[in-house]
Design a protein around this motif. Structure first.
Motif, PDB file in Angstrom:
ATOM      1  N   GLN A 105       0.828  -1.257   0.203  1.00  0.00           N
ATOM      2  CA  GLN A 105      -0.076   0.154  -0.019  1.00  0.00           C
ATOM      3  C   GLN A 105       0.756   1.247   0.130  1.00  0.00           C
ATOM      4  OE1 GLN A 105      -0.549  -2.630   2.095  1.00  0.00           O
ATOM      5  NE2 GLN A 105      -2.520  -2.566   2.935  1.00  0.00           N
ATOM      6  N   LEU A 106       1.948   1.132   0.830  1.00  0.00           N
ATOM      7  CA  LEU A 106       2.828   2.222   0.801  1.00  0.00           C
ATOM      8  C   LEU A 106       3.579   2.644  -0.508  1.00  0.00           C
ATOM      9  CD1 LEU A 106       3.890   1.978   4.474  1.00  0.00           C
ATOM     10  CD2 LEU A 106       2.931   4.057   3.662  1.00  0.00           C
ATOM     11  N   ARG A 107       4.046   1.335  -0.968  1.00  0.00           N
ATOM     12  CA  ARG A 107       5.070   1.680  -2.280  1.00  0.00           C
ATOM     13  C   ARG A 107       3.990   2.119  -3.529  1.00  0.00           C
ATOM     14  NH1 ARG A 107       7.082  -3.285   0.072  1.00  0.00           N
ATOM     15  NH2 ARG A 107       5.574  -4.695  -1.167  1.00  0.00           N
ATOM     16  N   ASN A 108       2.653   1.883  -3.226  1.00  0.00           N
ATOM     17  CA  ASN A 108       1.875   2.364  -4.492  1.00  0.00           C
ATOM     18  C   ASN A 108       1.901   3.908  -4.310  1.00  0.00           C
ATOM     19  OD1 ASN A 108       1.300   0.215  -5.515  1.00  0.00           O
ATOM     20  ND2 ASN A 108      -0.509  -0.470  -4.227  1.00  0.00           N
ATOM     21  N   ARG A 109       1.972   4.610  -3.329  1.00  0.00           N
ATOM     22  CA  ARG A 109       1.882   5.969  -2.968  1.00  0.00           C
ATOM     23  C   ARG A 109       3.119   6.713  -2.913  1.00  0.00           C
ATOM     24  NH1 ARG A 109      -2.602   8.373  -4.221  1.00  0.00           N
ATOM     25  NH2 ARG A 109      -2.693  10.028  -2.771  1.00  0.00           N
TER      26      ARG A 109
END
Ligand SMILES: Cc1cc2nc3c(=O)[nH]c(=O)nc-3n(C[C@H](O)[C@H](O)[C@H](O)COP(=O)(O)OP(=O)(O)OC[C@H]3O[C@@H](n4cnc5c(N)ncnc54)[C@H](O)[C@@H]3O)c2cc1C
Ligand code: FES
Ligand code: FES
Lengths: 271, 166
Positions: A105-109
């Motif tokens: 989820q973090l890597r997507n943002r």
């Protein structure tokens, strides 16, 4: 709950730079928000304006040429870095570092610009980019300048960025393409944790460098070493640039021990 | 300051338009402005994954996205799983394999798994683990969740299957 602020989303670079100048000191740039919105929620940062940088074309995309090397727009996310074919082939260290930040989820943002501008000592794209000899392109209404990443970081969560400046792109020299590499990150759990110690090594036919995270006020890098440097020489060079602290996550001695362990483990196995 | 923003989104195939203030998170927007309370707030700081939704095809922590940033987006939440009162295949598998206990992590967990299955219709255990790295579960110990995903994708070995299907 977040405190009240205004959200601004300029579409053009000149509007972004002007807004930033106008609200100088009261505005923060918003990229992925994975650091900034946490700080705002905690109340450690209370800006009146959030200026979204994700729509600015000059800060997007990844380009590569033999002559100019690799350029990554500041708003490029970790997932884009991980999946980019040129990066996977020519700068695998970078793909690896981006792939080991936080969770999916973090890597997507999370963006590269945000990672560098937070300037945490443990920034994973900090130590890896330093090993690759990266430079940072800064822009403001006054113009554009390029500085070595080594000079960009000035202290714990402090950078050379002026109030009216943005990071526009991150640049990697063509001569670092294809560098042999290795990276280790010590965390308390697999996945989803900040590094207690991280070591990133890059080696070409002409130099070897070690980028180190969480062992000094900023991510740091060794001087250029000869590619055939012995493990003892590399460890000695690393110890010259680190100065870890004792904190809740690890002691100074343990961090130093792990820097040496990682170098000795990675060096014979650089891929 | 604090002008209102018009936010138009498509959530689980349905269009919504609302006026919001700039500091509204996507999580609160979904829960309080749209009444879609399936998505949960745990930490509110990107750690736990309870608030995971799929934004334009990618999982995000909705506590770390501002509602105005999502203007024009397509969003998937747990409410899109069951159709006409019938659980989705994935939900059924979680149910069968005790992948749900208190259920607080489940809405986010399902979204992370849904995104995984779109890319890897038959994921390995390692791929499952990586996909749910950012979703904390304080009840199941994760094993049942992994088995739920294996079951949903037809990969659960018969022997284990018997053990779990009580
Ligand atoms: C649970 C969790 C786990 C994490 N794990 C890791 C990890 O393993 N490794 C790691 O390195 N980090 C980690 N992080 C930190 C964070 O996710 C990264 O630093 C991320 O790359 C920040 O990028 P962003 O786009 O979200 O930045 P934002 O939050 O949008 O911005 C961060 C800061 O940079 C400024 N900024 C952003 N873009 C620009 C720009 N172009 N020019 C000038 N200033 C700018 C913002 O104003 C703000 O001050 C983690 C965070 C969380 C919440
Ligand atoms: S509530 Fe968003 S990650 Fe925990
Ligand atoms: S079922 Fe309770 S937290 Fe996962």
């Amino acid at each position: 709950m977040l405190h009240e602020f205004s959200y601004l989303a300029p579409r053009e670079r000149k509007d972004l730079l002007q807004l930033l100048k106008k609200h100088s000191g009261q505005a923060r740039l918003l990229a992925g928000g994975t650091d900034l919105l946490c700080d705002i929620r905690l109340g450690t940062d209370k800006p009146a304006y959030l200026i979204d940088v994700k729509h600015i074309p000059e800060m997007q995309g990844i380009t590569w040429s033999e002559r100019d090397g690799l350029a990554i727009g500041a708003t490029v996310t970790c997932i884009e870095i991980m999946r980019h074919p040129v990066i996977a082939k020519k700068f695998p260290l970078l793909a690896h570092a981006a792939g080991h930040i936080g969770s999916a989820q973090l890597r997507n943002r999370a963006t590269i610009g945000g990672n560098l501008c937070t300037a945490s000592p443990c920034a994973d794209l900090g130590c890896s980019s330093l090993a690759l000899g990266a430079r940072v392109e800064l822009a403001s209404v006054r113009g554009t300048r390029v500085i070595p990443m080594k000079e960009f970081f000035t202290g714990v969560k402090a950078t050379q960025l002026k109030d009216d400046e943005v990071v526009q792109r991150v640049l990697y020299p063509a001569e670092a393409a294809g560098a042999a590499w290795g990276m280790e990150k010590l965390k308390r759990i697999k996945g989803h944790d900040l590094a207690v110690v991280s070591v990133a090594i890059a080696r070409t036919a002409t130099w070897l460098r070690v980028g180190i995270g969480s062992c000094a006020p900023t991510p740091v890098v060794t001087a250029d070493l000869p590619p055939q440097a012995t493990a003892a020489a590399v460890v000695a060079a690393a110890f010259k640039v680190v100065n870890p602290i004792d904190d809740v996550r690890a002691s100074r001695d343990f961090r130093l021990f792990m820097v040496e362990e990682f170098i000795r483990k990675l060096l014979p196995a650089l891929a | 300051m604090n002008t209102k923003h018009t936010v138009a989104v498509t959530v689980n195939g349905k269009k919504y338009t609302r006026e919001v203030v700039g500091h509204r998170t996507l999580l609160r927007f979904l829960r309080e402005d749209l009444g879609l309370t399936g998505t949960k707030e745990g930490c509110g700081a990107g750690e736990c994954g309870a608030c995971t939704v799929i934004l334009n095809g990618k999982t995000v922590n909705s506590c770390l996205v501002l509602a105005p940033e999502a203007d024009g987006a397509t969003i998937e939440t747990v409410e899109g799983e069951a159709k006409n009162g019938k659980l989705s295949n994935l939900q059924e598998a979680f149910h069968r394999n005790h992948g749900v206990q208190c259920g607080f992590c489940t809405p986010g967990m399902l979204m992370s798994v849904k995104a995984l299955l779109k890319e890897h219709p038959k994921p390995t255990v390692d791929q499952i683990k990586e996909a749910i790295e950012g979703n904390f579960c304080r009840c199941t110990g994760y094993q049942q969740i992994i088995e739920s995903v294996l079951d949903a994708t037809g990969q659960l070995k018969p022997k284990t299957e018997e053990m779990r299907r009580v």
